[in-house]
Motif scaffolding. Structure first.
Motif, PDB file in Angstrom:
ATOM      1  N   PHE A  22       0.825  -1.206   0.000  1.00  0.00           N
ATOM      2  CA  PHE A  22       0.000   0.000   0.000  1.00  0.00           C
ATOM      3  C   PHE A  22       0.867   1.266   0.000  1.00  0.00           C
ATOM      4  O   PHE A  22       0.563   2.231  -0.707  1.00  0.00           O
ATOM      5  N   ASN A  23       1.926   1.254   0.789  1.00  0.00           N
ATOM      6  CA  ASN A  23       2.807   2.429   0.825  1.00  0.00           C
ATOM      7  C   ASN A  23       3.542   2.616  -0.501  1.00  0.00           C
ATOM      8  O   ASN A  23       3.793   3.745  -0.929  1.00  0.00           O
ATOM      9  N   MET A  24       3.885   1.497  -1.150  1.00  0.00           N
ATOM     10  CA  MET A  24       4.534   1.591  -2.447  1.00  0.00           C
ATOM     11  C   MET A  24       3.588   2.209  -3.475  1.00  0.00           C
ATOM     12  O   MET A  24       3.992   3.050  -4.289  1.00  0.00           O
ATOM     13  N   VAL A  25       2.312   1.816  -3.446  1.00  0.00           N
ATOM     14  CA  VAL A  25       1.327   2.398  -4.359  1.00  0.00           C
ATOM     15  C   VAL A  25       1.223   3.898  -4.128  1.00  0.00           C
ATOM     16  O   VAL A  25       1.167   4.688  -5.080  1.00  0.00           O
ATOM     17  N   ARG A  26       1.212   4.325  -2.867  1.00  0.00           N
ATOM     18  CA  ARG A  26       1.165   5.761  -2.571  1.00  0.00           C
ATOM     19  C   ARG A  26       2.377   6.483  -3.170  1.00  0.00           C
ATOM     20  O   ARG A  26       2.267   7.595  -3.692  1.00  0.00           O
ATOM     21  N   VAL A  37      -1.622   2.670 -12.144  1.00  0.00           N
ATOM     22  CA  VAL A  37      -1.198   1.633 -11.203  1.00  0.00           C
ATOM     23  C   VAL A  37      -2.350   0.655 -11.033  1.00  0.00           C
ATOM     24  O   VAL A  37      -3.464   1.052 -10.666  1.00  0.00           O
ATOM     25  N   HIS A  38      -2.097  -0.612 -11.311  1.00  0.00           N
ATOM     26  CA  HIS A  38      -3.070  -1.684 -11.082  1.00  0.00           C
ATOM     27  C   HIS A  38      -2.583  -2.511  -9.892  1.00  0.00           C
ATOM     28  O   HIS A  38      -1.497  -3.100  -9.948  1.00  0.00           O
ATOM     29  N   LEU A  39      -3.367  -2.530  -8.827  1.00  0.00           N
ATOM     30  CA  LEU A  39      -3.016  -3.259  -7.609  1.00  0.00           C
ATOM     31  C   LEU A  39      -3.835  -4.539  -7.542  1.00  0.00           C
ATOM     32  O   LEU A  39      -5.073  -4.502  -7.573  1.00  0.00           O
ATOM     33  N   VAL A  40      -3.161  -5.694  -7.446  1.00  0.00           N
ATOM     34  CA  VAL A  40      -3.818  -6.995  -7.436  1.00  0.00           C
ATOM     35  C   VAL A  40      -3.843  -7.548  -6.013  1.00  0.00           C
ATOM     36  O   VAL A  40      -2.798  -7.716  -5.379  1.00  0.00           O
ATOM     37  N   LEU A  41      -5.061  -7.833  -5.526  1.00  0.00           N
ATOM     38  CA  LEU A  41      -5.251  -8.401  -4.196  1.00  0.00           C
ATOM     39  C   LEU A  41      -6.141  -9.633  -4.296  1.00  0.00           C
ATOM     40  O   LEU A  41      -6.765  -9.896  -5.334  1.00  0.00           O
ATOM     41  N   ALA A  42      -6.214 -10.385  -3.198  1.00  0.00           N
ATOM     42  CA  ALA A  42      -7.094 -11.549  -3.125  1.00  0.00           C
ATOM     43  C   ALA A  42      -8.473 -11.127  -2.622  1.00  0.00           C
ATOM     44  O   ALA A  42      -8.599 -10.091  -1.953  1.00  0.00           O
ATOM     45  N   GLY A  55      -6.987   6.700  -1.395  1.00  0.00           N
ATOM     46  CA  GLY A  55      -7.336   7.954  -2.055  1.00  0.00           C
ATOM     47  C   GLY A  55      -8.136   7.739  -3.319  1.00  0.00           C
ATOM     48  O   GLY A  55      -8.483   6.623  -3.694  1.00  0.00           O
ATOM     49  N   SER A  56      -8.406   8.819  -4.021  1.00  0.00           N
ATOM     50  CA  SER A  56      -9.300   8.782  -5.181  1.00  0.00           C
ATOM     51  C   SER A  56      -8.581   9.057  -6.496  1.00  0.00           C
ATOM     52  O   SER A  56      -9.204   9.453  -7.473  1.00  0.00           O
ATOM     53  N   ASP A  57      -7.289   8.863  -6.542  1.00  0.00           N
ATOM     54  CA  ASP A  57      -6.532   9.101  -7.768  1.00  0.00           C
ATOM     55  C   ASP A  57      -7.062   8.195  -8.878  1.00  0.00           C
ATOM     56  O   ASP A  57      -7.110   6.974  -8.738  1.00  0.00           O
ATOM     57  N   GLN A  58      -7.458   8.811 -10.000  1.00  0.00           N
ATOM     58  CA  GLN A  58      -8.067   8.040 -11.089  1.00  0.00           C
ATOM     59  C   GLN A  58      -7.089   7.111 -11.786  1.00  0.00           C
ATOM     60  O   GLN A  58      -7.495   6.256 -12.574  1.00  0.00           O
ATOM     61  N   ARG A  59      -5.796   7.254 -11.503  1.00  0.00           N
ATOM     62  CA  ARG A  59      -4.814   6.346 -12.105  1.00  0.00           C
ATOM     63  C   ARG A  59      -4.768   4.994 -11.420  1.00  0.00           C
ATOM     64  O   ARG A  59      -4.166   4.048 -11.927  1.00  0.00           O
ATOM     65  N   LEU A  60      -5.392   4.864 -10.229  1.00  0.00           N
ATOM     66  CA  LEU A  60      -5.323   3.620  -9.463  1.00  0.00           C
ATOM     67  C   LEU A  60      -6.550   2.755  -9.698  1.00  0.00           C
ATOM     68  O   LEU A  60      -7.685   3.216  -9.586  1.00  0.00           O
ATOM     69  N   ALA A  61      -6.293   1.470 -10.024  1.00  0.00           N
ATOM     70  CA  ALA A  61      -7.363   0.477 -10.131  1.00  0.00           C
ATOM     71  C   ALA A  61      -6.981  -0.721  -9.266  1.00  0.00           C
ATOM     72  O   ALA A  61      -5.853  -1.219  -9.353  1.00  0.00           O
TER      73      ALA A  61
END
Length: 396
Positions: A22-26, A37-42, A55-61
């Motif tokens: 999470f901190n790396m994504v920030r 940035v596409h973050l893959v979780l279970a 946050g609400s950054d539109q670049r994050l999915a």
């Protein structure tokens, strides 16, 4: 640059691995060169992701990929299904947040691995006989497959040089964990039944290297010798693991069930409450790859008592009470805790080299060296219409 971050793991509660992700994504979202940035979780990590407040950054999915929770099934997903996800999302680079089996050829774009530690070699009793062999195979496979290895400390870099080939080591660079002062603090105690009693704090999973039984024995010694108030608590925050039964048995045998509190899954604001109210943070680990709780405690202005190991020296030198854990470790640790409690309260320490602003640039620099220039130009052109927004820093 379009980055796919893979962070799906077994735990449904927050731990060091997820906090790193999470901190790396920030960090990545602070850099304008990162276009997506596409973050893959279970699926079982959905609640954790909501609490992370990215946050609400539109670049994050954020993608919750269907997979079974068992070790074999998860590892098969990484190897077989991750390439399919990459083919669909078409990132410029894949960043693995911990070692996992990967079909690098099928992925078809540069891959980076965050290497936290070499525990399968350093402390095999963390895993057990059969699991440690499995973990060593996975670790070596991943190290050999990826294009770059981002070690979270110089300590981990040195361990990698010891346990990997020279060819593998040449792919490695030091890229610290991002750790910043937490701006939010809970207003209510996360400790059940807390009525203002003093407490010592340890943030540690129930694993052999964390040395929790030693901490419990030293705490009990302080109570028995009346060197701390009888109402003092020991709070241990961390997910359960191979040592849980041993730890709980020790607490029961010593009659400490009212004095030792175990918690897991705390949100970042609740953890910050614990740091800010604790008398001291105590971390007697045998070995570590980085020492996240040491850094967090120093940033919060805590007094810190910790074992004298390279990872803790690297992040906390001159700021902590370091204890050499030898044959008389229980007495030495108890004496170190008592001495620290006699010291005045600490002021928060500034550690700018671990800030998101600094590390955002280091991640981008690493990625640029791996992604072909043509791919970067294409990615920037494709996303030129996106308005960049700084990610909102919220509680985990």
């Amino acid at each position: 640059m379009k980055i796919l971050v893979v962070a799906a793991s077994y735990s449904a509660n927050i731990s060091g691995l997820q906090r790193h992700a999470f901190n790396m994504v920030r960090c990545l979202l602070l850099n304008p060169d990162i276009t997506a940035v596409h973050l893959v979780l279970a699926p079982w990590q959905r609640k954790m992701a909501v609490s992370a407040g990215l946050g609400s950054d539109q670049r994050l999915a954020i993608h919750f990929e269907e997979m079974d929770r068992g070790t074999v099934a998860r590892n098969l997903w990484y190897y077989r299904k991750l390439p399919q996800l990459v083919s669909r999302l078409k990132p410029d680079l894949v960043h693995l947040t911990y070692p996992m089996p990967v079909d690098a050829e099928a992925i078809g774009c540069p891959t980076v691995l965050t290497l936290h530690d070499l525990y399968p070699y350093e402390i095999p009793r963390n895993f057990g006989l059969h699991k440690v062999l499995f973990n060593r195979v996975i670790l070596q496979h991943c190290l050999n497959s990826v294009d770059a290895i981002a070690c979270v400390s110089e300590t981990t870099m040195n361990r990698l040089k010891q346990y990997a080939s020279s060819k593998t080591y040449q792919k490695a660079t030091r890229l610290y964990n991002c750790v910043e002062p937490e701006p939010f603090c809970a207003t209510q105690s996360p400790l059940p039944g807390w009525r203002g009693e003093p407490f010592l704090l340890s943030v540690a999973q129930h694993r052999r290297n964390k040395n929790i039984p030693l901490l419990i024995r030293a705490f009990d010694r302080l109570l028995q010798q009346k060197q701390i108030q009888p109402s003092t608590k020991l709070v241990v925050i961390g997910i359960k693991g191979p040592e849980t039964h041993l730890i709980e048995t020790l607490v029961s045998r010593r009659g400490l069930h009212k004095s030792v509190i175990f918690l897991e899954g705390l949100e970042e604001m609740e953890l910050q409450w614990c740091y800010s109210r604790s008398e001291a943070v105590v971390l007697p680990s045998v070995t570590e790859g980085f020492g996240l709780p040491v850094v967090e405690a120093l940033l919060a202005g805590c007094r810190v008592v910790c074992s004298d190991i390279p990872a803790f020296r690297e992040v906390g030198d001159r700021h902590c009470e370091f204890i050499e854990l030898r044959e008389d470790a229980e007495e030495t640790l108890a004496r170190g805790i008592r001495a620290t409690l006699d010291n005045p309260a600490k002021e928060p320490v500034s550690l700018p080299h671990l800030s998101a602003e600094v590390l955002a640039n280091e991640y981008a620099r690493l990625y640029r060296g791996l992604i072909p220039a043509a791919s970067i130009a294409k990615s920037m052109t494709r996303n030129s219409s996106i308005q960049l927004a700084a990610p909102e820093r919220q509680s985990l």
